[in-house]
Design a protein around this motif. Structure first.
Motif, mmCIF file in Angstrom:
data_model
loop_
_atom_site.group_PDB
_atom_site.id
_atom_site.type_symbol
_atom_site.label_atom_id
_atom_site.label_comp_id
_atom_site.label_asym_id
_atom_site.label_seq_id
_atom_site.Cartn_x
_atom_site.Cartn_y
_atom_site.Cartn_z
ATOM 1 N N PRO A 1 0.794 -1.232 0.000
ATOM 2 C CA PRO A 1 0.000 0.000 0.000
ATOM 3 C C PRO A 1 0.826 1.282 0.000
ATOM 4 O O PRO A 1 0.308 2.346 -0.338
ATOM 5 C CB PRO A 1 -0.841 -0.121 1.274
ATOM 6 C CG PRO A 1 -0.056 -1.041 2.154
ATOM 7 C CD PRO A 1 0.616 -2.014 1.234
ATOM 8 N N THR A 2 2.083 1.201 0.387
ATOM 9 C CA THR A 2 2.925 2.399 0.400
ATOM 10 C C THR A 2 4.014 2.332 -0.664
ATOM 11 O O THR A 2 4.885 3.199 -0.703
ATOM 12 C CB THR A 2 3.579 2.600 1.787
ATOM 13 O OG1 THR A 2 4.410 1.463 2.084
ATOM 14 C CG2 THR A 2 2.519 2.746 2.870
ATOM 15 N N GLY A 3 3.974 1.325 -1.522
ATOM 16 C CA GLY A 3 5.043 1.124 -2.484
ATOM 17 C C GLY A 3 4.775 1.670 -3.869
ATOM 18 O O GLY A 3 5.524 1.392 -4.802
ATOM 19 N N PHE A 4 3.701 2.437 -4.026
ATOM 20 C CA PHE A 4 3.398 2.989 -5.341
ATOM 21 C C PHE A 4 2.986 4.449 -5.216
ATOM 22 O O PHE A 4 2.650 4.930 -4.135
ATOM 23 C CB PHE A 4 2.291 2.192 -6.038
ATOM 24 C CG PHE A 4 0.913 2.388 -5.449
ATOM 25 C CD1 PHE A 4 0.029 3.308 -5.993
ATOM 26 C CD2 PHE A 4 0.503 1.660 -4.338
ATOM 27 C CE1 PHE A 4 -1.230 3.499 -5.459
ATOM 28 C CE2 PHE A 4 -0.749 1.843 -3.795
ATOM 29 C CZ PHE A 4 -1.632 2.765 -4.348
ATOM 30 N N THR A 5 3.031 5.146 -6.322
ATOM 31 C CA THR A 5 2.658 6.556 -6.359
ATOM 32 C C THR A 5 1.356 6.732 -7.154
ATOM 33 O O THR A 5 0.943 5.846 -7.903
ATOM 34 C CB THR A 5 3.758 7.396 -7.018
ATOM 35 O OG1 THR A 5 3.865 6.999 -8.398
ATOM 36 C CG2 THR A 5 5.096 7.193 -6.318
ATOM 37 N N LEU A 6 0.750 7.885 -6.970
ATOM 38 C CA LEU A 6 -0.438 8.199 -7.768
ATOM 39 C C LEU A 6 -0.103 8.231 -9.254
ATOM 40 O O LEU A 6 -0.930 7.869 -10.091
ATOM 41 C CB LEU A 6 -1.029 9.533 -7.336
ATOM 42 C CG LEU A 6 -1.928 9.534 -6.093
ATOM 43 C CD1 LEU A 6 -2.411 10.943 -5.813
ATOM 44 C CD2 LEU A 6 -3.103 8.595 -6.270
ATOM 45 N N SER A 7 1.104 8.657 -9.578
ATOM 46 C CA SER A 7 1.505 8.683 -10.983
ATOM 47 C C SER A 7 1.514 7.284 -11.578
ATOM 48 O O SER A 7 1.107 7.080 -12.728
ATOM 49 C CB SER A 7 2.892 9.322 -11.122
ATOM 50 O OG SER A 7 2.861 10.692 -10.770
ATOM 51 N N GLU A 8 1.960 6.306 -10.782
ATOM 52 C CA GLU A 8 1.955 4.930 -11.262
ATOM 53 C C GLU A 8 0.535 4.423 -11.463
ATOM 54 O O GLU A 8 0.242 3.709 -12.438
ATOM 55 C CB GLU A 8 2.701 4.030 -10.275
ATOM 56 C CG GLU A 8 4.201 4.219 -10.253
ATOM 57 C CD GLU A 8 4.856 3.330 -9.211
ATOM 58 O OE1 GLU A 8 5.478 2.323 -9.599
ATOM 59 O OE2 GLU A 8 4.735 3.633 -8.002
#
Length: 204
Positions: free
Chosen positions: A28-35
């Motif tokens: 849950p903390t390993g991605f960005t909104l851009s991804e």
């Protein structure tokens, strides 16, 4: 050429689906909104028309998960009525089945650090799911004398904690290979020990 995001049929849900896939693979903390935007096929700016940030996106994934989870628990509970014991045991099996079938939702619900009180809708969905377990616990324990009967909320919380432990240690990912027993068998035997301690089922 026009940006795909401006013509997306259901951008909000597409972003949730993208986030679920990223949650499964990266946490849950390993991605960005851009991804998430890239996976949904839109520009990062388009995300903010629907979500203020990543936590809001995860919260919506969790809300949808709790709705699905509650529906599954309700079905399992009603299927085995009027036997309170069979109905209660069915909710435990349903817990494991949900975690296995919907890992992205499960992580968003229970492992993301998002408070269930972040939005009224998320709180309502979570409360409905907990309420089904509490009702099953209350019906199963109604014959215990009142002075020895645990609150239904505590009873159901114990079983949820046990279920979550089985999921985390032995049901998802590589840790699952460490158990010489099927997760369902582990949970059933653990619940059996708990219920015997309360005097709800006879000793072997």
């Amino acid at each position: 050429m026009a940006k795909r995001g401006y013509h997306h049929g259901n951008l909000r849900q597409a972003l949730v689906e993208a986030a679920l896939g990223l949650i499964e693979t990266k946490g849950p903390t390993g991605f960005t909104l851009s991804e998430a935007a890239k996976r949904a096929g839109v520009t990062p700016a388009a995300v903010y028309r629907h979500f203020e940030g990543r936590e809001d996106l995860i919260a919506e994934a969790a809300r949808q998960g709790f709705v699905m989870f509650a529906d599954l628990m309700q079905h399992a509970y009603e299927k085995y009525q009027p036997s309170a014991l069979a109905a209660f045991e069915a909710t435990g099996r349903a817990y494991l089945a949900f975690a296995r079938k919907h890992p992205g939702h499960y992580i968003a619900m229970f492992e993301s650090g998002i408070s269930v009180n972040r939005t009224p809708e998320l709180a309502e969905a979570s409360a409905r799911a907990r309420g089904i377990l509490e009702r099953a616990a209350a019906e199963l324990s109604q014959h215990i004398p009142a002075d020895r009967r645990p609150p239904a909320s505590m009873f159901s919380a114990h079983v949820m904690a046990m279920s979550h432990g089985v999921v985390e240690l032995f049901s998802r990912g590589d840790p699952g290979a460490q158990s010489p027993y099927a997760p369902e068998d582990l949970l059933e035997s653990g619940i059996g020990i708990y219920l015997r301690g309360l005097g709800l089922i006879d000793p072997d």
